[in-house]
Design an enzyme around this catalytic site. Structure first.
Site, PDB file in Angstrom:
ATOM      1  N   ILE A 122      81.445  49.858   7.544  1.00  0.00           N
ATOM      2  CA  ILE A 122      82.659  50.573   7.894  1.00  0.00           C
ATOM      3  C   ILE A 122      83.260  50.055   9.202  1.00  0.00           C
ATOM      4  CG2 ILE A 122      81.952  52.703   6.765  1.00  0.00           C
ATOM      5  CD1 ILE A 122      81.165  53.829   9.507  1.00  0.00           C
ATOM      6  N   GLY A 169      77.813  49.111  10.814  1.00  0.00           N
ATOM      7  CA  GLY A 169      77.970  50.400  11.458  1.00  0.00           C
ATOM      8  C   GLY A 169      76.665  50.784  12.132  1.00  0.00           C
ATOM      9  N   GLY A 170      76.545  50.428  13.401  1.00  0.00           N
ATOM     10  CA  GLY A 170      75.378  50.840  14.174  1.00  0.00           C
ATOM     11  C   GLY A 170      74.100  50.076  13.921  1.00  0.00           C
ATOM     12  N   LYS A 218      88.376  44.867   5.031  1.00  0.00           N
ATOM     13  CA  LYS A 218      87.548  45.758   5.852  1.00  0.00           C
ATOM     14  C   LYS A 218      88.098  47.175   5.781  1.00  0.00           C
ATOM     15  CE  LYS A 218      85.292  46.049  10.353  1.00  0.00           C
ATOM     16  NZ  LYS A 218      84.947  45.283  11.557  1.00  0.00           N
ATOM     17  N   CYS A 278      92.030  49.524  11.447  1.00  0.00           N
ATOM     18  CA  CYS A 278      91.801  49.817  12.855  1.00  0.00           C
ATOM     19  C   CYS A 278      92.475  51.136  13.224  1.00  0.00           C
ATOM     20  CB  CYS A 278      92.324  48.698  13.734  1.00  0.00           C
ATOM     21  SG  CYS A 278      91.775  48.898  15.413  1.00  0.00           S
TER      22      CYS A 278
END
Lengths: 303, 228
Positions: A190, A242-243, A164, A129
Site C-alpha cells: 500500500i 507497508g512497514g 501503486k 499520494c
C-alpha cells in the site's frame, strides 16, 4: 535456490525492491548498499516538471511510524534522465521509475517520455499520494478516473506497468481490479495511510501540510490484510509494502499474496535494511527447505 | 572512523525496537582521543533513552554527516555565537580556532548554560548572557553581538558562526546583513534519514528548498528565507 521472481513481466533477481520516495535516486544509498544486490530500485516519484514540495515541517515521528508530507518534491523527468539515470545504469539491477502527473495528459506524456529512454525496466504509476488536497489525488480513489488514467498510460508504454494503490479507499480489491482491467501488469500496495498529529502545546498540526502519509511498522497489519484481500479476489501480481522492517515482515507479505516486496521507511532507520532483508530471506529459505521463493506467494490461502 | 569536521552531525539509534523508530540527529560536540562526544538536552522519549544508557552500551551511529562550518581564514576574526543547547554545535569549532574566537553564549537562565567551565579555557573573549541576568550580562546573545559589532573598532574581518533557536539565528542574520558581515548558521529541522533521501528536513532558501542533512546543516545566513 531460486530467488528470481517475475512480477507481471518484470524479471527481478530477487523479490526485494525499494519503495519510492525512501531511496532517493539510488545514489544516496550507494555507500551503504551494493545496489547490484537489489531486486529493483524504485526511484523517488517524478513528474514532467520539477516540483518544489511542501513547506516544512514535512515529517513527524509517531508511535512505531512516521507521517510525511513531502509534497512530491522532485527534480523532474528530464533532469532525472540526464543526471541520475546514468548512475543507476551502471548497476545490474532493475530500474523502476515511479511517476505522477497533474492530469491524464501529463501522466500519458510522462509515460511516453520514460518509455523512450534506455535503461528503465518498468514504470510505477503513483495514483495514490494522499498529500495533495485537490486535483490528482482522486485518480486513485475514483474507479472511473483510475480506469481513464491507467488506460491512457497503457497506450503509451510497452514497459511493465505497475499501478501503486492507495489504501485510503473502501475496497482496495475493487481498485486493483480496475487498474488491471485498464492495462496494469501488476499492482503495488500500500501507499501511505492519511494521518495527522497535533502539538498539544501549540494546538497546531505538527505538519505544515496538516495531514500526511503514515508509514512504518504501525501500518503493516493493514498492508498485509490488503495484500491478502487483493490476492484472494484477483490472483494478480502484487508488490507488497507497508512497514517492512526485516525479512520476517517481507516473508509475511509474500505468504499473504505478494510476488515481490518493497522496503520503505526501514531505509530511513537502517540504510542497509534492503540487503539485510535479502540475506534474511535466503536464511529463511535454507531453514525451511524452500527451493523457489515464488512458491511461497499466496500460500496463506491454501486449505 | 571518519574524522568529523566541526558543525557536522551524527544520527544515533535510540532504540532497537520499533518505538521510537527513527534515529535522532545530534551535533558533534567534541572529538576526543577516544571517539566523539554528543551534548544533548533531555527533551522527549529519544533523549530520555539516551540518558538512561548504561556505560558500555552499544548503539548504531551514522556519521559524520552534513557539511560543517567553513573555517575562518587567517585574516578573519570569528565570532562564535551559541544560544542554549546550540553550544553543542559550535563548541568544537570554538575549540579548533580557540586562540582567536570571540565567543557569545546566551540562554534563558543560568541553569540552561552548559560547559561554561570548558569554554573558559578556549576563548579569546567570552561574553555570557542570560535573559534573566542570573549569569553574565542580562539580555539576549543577539543584544550582546549587536553591542560588540557596533562598539568595537579594529576587529578585522569579522565572520559569524551561530547555532541556537531559529528566532535567534534570524536576528543574527539581520545583524550580519546590516553590518556586511558573513554569517554561517547551523539549522535544525525534523529529520528522518539524515542522508538526503527522504527530503523531510528542508529549509527554504533563496534558491528553493535545501536539505538540512545534506546541503546543511550549516548555511550562509544570507541564503535563508527566514520565517517572519
Amino acid at each position: 535456490m531460486n530467488l528470481e521472481v517475475n512480477v507481471g513481466g518484470l524479471k527481478l533477481k530477487n523479490p526485494v525492491m525499494t519503495a519510492s520516495g525512501t531511496f532517493g535516486y539510488g545514489e544516496e544509498y550507494a555507500e551503504f548498499v551494493d545496489l547490484n544486490r537489489l531486486g529493483a530500485v524504485v526511484v523517488k516519484g517524478l513528474s514532467l516538471k520539477p516540483k518544489e514540495g511542501n513547506p516544512p515541517p514535512r515529517v513527524v515521528e509517531t508511535a512505531s511510524g512516521m507521517l510525511n508530507a513531502i509534497g512530491l518534491q522532485n527534480i523532474g523527468i528530464e533532469r532525472f534522465i540526464g543526471e541520475k539515470l546514468p548512475f543507476l545504469r551502471r548497476f545490474d539491477t532493475a530500474v523502476i521509475v515511479n511517476f505522477f502527473g497533474d492530469s491524464v495528459d501529463e501522466y500519458a506524456e510522462a509515460a511516453e517520455r520514460l518509455s523512450a529512454t534506455e535503461g528503465i525496466h518498468g514504470l510505477e504509476m503513483n495514483i495514490s499520494c494522499p498529500n495533495k488536497q485537490a486535483g490528482w489525488c482522486i485518480f486513485g480513489t475514483d474507479p472511473k478516473v483510475t480506469t481513464r488514467v491507467v488506460g491512457a498510460v497503457r497506450k503509451k508504454t510497452a514497459l511493465p506497468l505497475i499501478v501503486k494503490l492507495s489504501p485510503n479507499v473502501t475496497d482496495i480489491s475493487l481498485m486493483a481490479r480496475v487498474a488491471m482491467e485498464a492495462g496494469a501488469d501488476a499492482v503495488s500496495l500500500i501507499n501511505t495511510i492519511t494521518g495527522m498529529a497535533i502539538d498539544i502545546k501549540t494546538r497546531r498540526p505538527r505538519l505544515a501540510n496538516i495531514t500526511g502519509g503514515l508509514s512504518g511498522p504501525a501500518v503493516k497489519p493493514i498492508a498485509v490484510r490488503m495484500v491478502y484481500e487483493v490476492y484472494r479476489s484477483l490472483k494478480i501480481p502484487i508488490i507488497g509494502m507497508g512497514g517492512i522492517m526485516n525479512a520476517g515482515d517481507a516473508i509475511e507479505f509474500l505468504i499473504a499474496g505478494a510476488s515481490a516486496v518493497a522496503v520503505g521507511t526501514a531505509n530511513f532507520v537502517n540504510p542497509r535494511a534492503t540487503t539485510e532483508i535479502i540475506d534474511g530471506i535466503i536464511d529463511y529459505m535454507e531453514k525451511e527447505g524452500i527451493g523457489d521463493i515464488g512458491s511461497i506467494t499466496g500460500t496463506v490461502h491454501a486449505g | 572512523m571518519e574524522e568529523p569536521h566541526p558543525g557536522q552531525f551524527y544520527m544515533l539509534e535510540v532504540s532497537k525496537g520499533m518505538d521510537p523508530l527513527l534515529k535522532r540527529a545530534f551535533s558533534l560536540f567534541r572529538r576526543t582521543p577516544e571517539g566523539i562526544q554528543i551534548l544533548f538536552r533531555i527533551k522527549g522519549k529519544g533523549t530520555s533513552i539516551l540518558r538512561d544508557l548504561k556505560e558500555g552500551a552499544e548503539i548504531t551511529v551514522l556519521g559524520p554527516l552534513g557539511n560543517g562550518y567553513p573555517l575562518p581564514s587567517d585574516k578573519e576574526s570569528p565570532l562564535v555565537i551559541a544560544g542554549g543547547i546550540g553550544i553543542a554545535s559550535v563548541f568544537s569549532l570554538a575549540e579548533k580556532i580557540s586562540k582567536k574566537a570571540f565567543v557569545f553564549y546566551g540562554a534563558r537562565t543560568e541553569q540552561e548554560l552548559f560547559v561554561t567551565g570548558e569554554l573558559e579555557k578556549i576563548y579569546k573573549e567570552l561574553v555570557v548572557c542570560t535573559d534573566d541576568g542570573s549569569c553574565g550580562v542580562k539580555g539576549t546573545v543577539v543584544d550582546a553581538v549587536n553591542d560588540f559589532v557596533r562598539n568595537r573598532d579594529g576587529i578585522h574581518q569579522p565572520v559569524i558562526y551561530a547555532c541556537g533557536p531559529n528566532v535567534m539565528l534570524r536576528e543574527i542574520a539581520k545583524t550580519a546583513a546590516a553590518n556586511g558581515i558573513s554569517a554561517y548558521v547551523s539549522l535544525e529541522e525534523h529529520m528522518a534519514c539524515g542522508i538526503g533521501a527522504c527530503l523531510g528536513c528542508v529549509v527554504k532558501t533563496k534558491t528553493g528548498y535545501k536539505r538540512v542533512c545534506k546541503e546543511g546543516p550549516v548555511f550562509d545566513a544570507a541564503e535563508i528565507v527566514w520565517k517572519p
